[in-house]
Design a protein around this motif. Structure first.
Motif, short mmCIF file in Angstrom:
data_model
loop_
_atom_site.label_atom_id
_atom_site.label_comp_id
_atom_site.label_asym_id
_atom_site.label_seq_id
_atom_site.Cartn_x
_atom_site.Cartn_y
_atom_site.Cartn_z
N HIS A 167 0.85 -1.19 0.00
CA HIS A 167 0.00 0.00 0.00
C HIS A 167 0.89 1.24 0.00
CE1 HIS A 167 -3.53 -2.43 0.78
NE2 HIS A 167 -2.94 -2.96 1.83
N GLY A 168 0.49 2.25 -0.73
CA GLY A 168 1.25 3.49 -0.76
C GLY A 168 0.83 4.43 0.36
N HIS A 169 1.77 5.25 0.82
CA HIS A 169 1.44 6.24 1.83
C HIS A 169 0.43 7.24 1.29
CE1 HIS A 169 1.93 8.92 5.24
NE2 HIS A 169 2.19 9.90 4.41
N SER A 229 -8.90 -3.66 2.33
CA SER A 229 -9.53 -4.97 2.54
C SER A 229 -9.87 -5.63 1.21
CB SER A 229 -10.80 -4.81 3.39
OG SER A 229 -11.73 -3.94 2.75
N ILE A 230 -10.32 -4.84 0.23
CA ILE A 230 -10.64 -5.38 -1.09
C ILE A 230 -9.36 -5.84 -1.79
CG2 ILE A 230 -11.52 -4.81 -3.39
CD1 ILE A 230 -13.55 -3.01 -2.09
N GLN A 231 -8.29 -5.07 -1.66
CA GLN A 231 -7.02 -5.46 -2.27
C GLN A 231 -6.53 -6.79 -1.70
OE1 GLN A 231 -4.19 -2.26 -1.97
NE2 GLN A 231 -5.61 -0.75 -2.82
N LYS A 232 -6.65 -6.97 -0.39
CA LYS A 232 -6.23 -8.23 0.22
C LYS A 232 -7.10 -9.39 -0.25
CE LYS A 232 -4.24 -6.18 4.39
NZ LYS A 232 -4.33 -6.08 5.87
N ASP A 233 -8.40 -9.14 -0.43
CA ASP A 233 -9.29 -10.19 -0.92
C ASP A 233 -8.90 -10.62 -2.33
OD1 ASP A 233 -10.74 -10.20 1.40
OD2 ASP A 233 -12.31 -8.86 0.67
N ILE A 234 -8.53 -9.66 -3.15
CA ILE A 234 -8.13 -9.97 -4.53
C ILE A 234 -6.85 -10.79 -4.55
CG2 ILE A 234 -7.34 -8.97 -6.71
CD1 ILE A 234 -9.20 -6.62 -6.18
N VAL A 235 -5.88 -10.39 -3.73
CA VAL A 235 -4.62 -11.14 -3.66
C VAL A 235 -4.86 -12.55 -3.14
CG1 VAL A 235 -2.38 -11.25 -2.52
CG2 VAL A 235 -3.21 -9.07 -3.40
#
Length: 301
Positions: A106-108, A152-158
């Protein structure tokens, strides 16, 4: 002895000194300074490809040379002109400024104007540039709030991608026999984890090794590692009787004859023969070579 041997005054201070033993302790330091003064440490080249091999320096200063290289940190060729490679319709190359970037998921700052939005969004944008169909419906071009920017969506995709990858590996395995390669270590948060690799022969008769996951374990006893492995296999519809090989390092909890992981698995699956991990064998070989040959030590240092 003084009757037959004339004592040399080399290394001793002037006759005004009354303590010759002090001069003996000073002499090596003077000699060391002479050796160091012959080498301008600041002018030493950090690039391994063009620098002078440490073995060519005087043995008395090799440790100082090594210490100086360590203090210089990794060699980063910032003035080098990196070649360009064609990707799609664009020519791309490595930029020295990337040495300073954050390789974070994740970017700052993940706003549109940010120069580094994090690995996930940057790769998504990169893929969208290559595939116009994908690029037309992602990020700022997505409908309403379907931008996939939520952590949370990014983690679900990964997580979904991980499951699909393992599913593809299991389809290639096709329910056949396999070997397991296991290693353990601690992550940056000091939590114990175990890595698991499956080794098998695919439908084309090729030997394949596939990394299938990282499992966090509370303790690294042989019994706990075995339960974690069996649990992982069970989740993916694999059973211990299919195991036909084991590969570990030489740690006692792995290859102990009485209470090692190797023994526990072998007792339940006699066909699961154990072989010392080749990667760890190579590591031990390199350690032994480095102790005997300074050139090998310098190369891997």
């Amino acid at each position: 002895m003084d009757k037959y041997v004339t004592r040399s005054k080399i290394g001793y201070p002037s006759s005004s000194s009354t303590n010759p033993s002090t001069a003996l302790t000073i002499a090596p330091k003077i000699q060391q300074k002479i050796f160091i003064s012959d080498v301008d440490l600041e002018s030493l080249e950090a690039d391994l490809a063009i620098r002078k091999p440490i073995a060519e320096y005087n043995p008395n200063i090799r440790d100082d040379i090594r210490r100086y290289y360590i203090l210089k940190n990794p060699c980063q060729p910032k003035d080098h002109k990196f070649p360009k490679t064609k990707f799609g319709k664009e020519m791309r190359q490595f930029f020295p400024n990337w040495f300073k970037d954050r390789l974070s998921f994740h970017g700052h700052d993940e706003s549109r104007s940010s120069s580094n939005r994090g690995i996930f969004l940057e790769l998504l944008r990169w893929y969208g540039d290559l595939n116009k169909d994908v690029g037309s419906i992602i990020l700022e071009k997505a409908l309403k709030n379907e931008m996939m920017c939520s952590p949370s969506i990014q983690k679900d995709i990964v997580d979904f991608c991980s499951k699909e990858t393992i599913k593809s590996i299991l389809e290639d395995l096709d329910g056949d026999y396999f070997g397991i390669l296991v290693d353990e270590s601690k992550d940056i948060s000091r939590k114990e984890k175990m890595t698991l690799v499956l080794r098998y022969v695919n439908k084309e008769g090729k030997v394949i090794e596939r990394f299938v996951g990282i499992v966090h374990v509370s303790v690294t006893s042989a019994c706990s590692l075995k339960e974690a492995i069996y649990s992982f296999l069970s989740v993916h519809s694999l059973s211990p009787p299919q195991i036909r090989g084991q590969g570990y390092d030489g740690a006692n909890n792995m290859q102990g004859h009485l209470n090692g992981l190797k023994t526990f698995v072998f007792n339940e699956t006699p066909s699961a023969y154990c072989i010392h991990c080749f990667a760890h064998q190579l590591q031990l070989t390199l350690v032994a070579l480095a102790k005997k040959d300074s050139n090998v030590d310098d190369f891997f240092a």
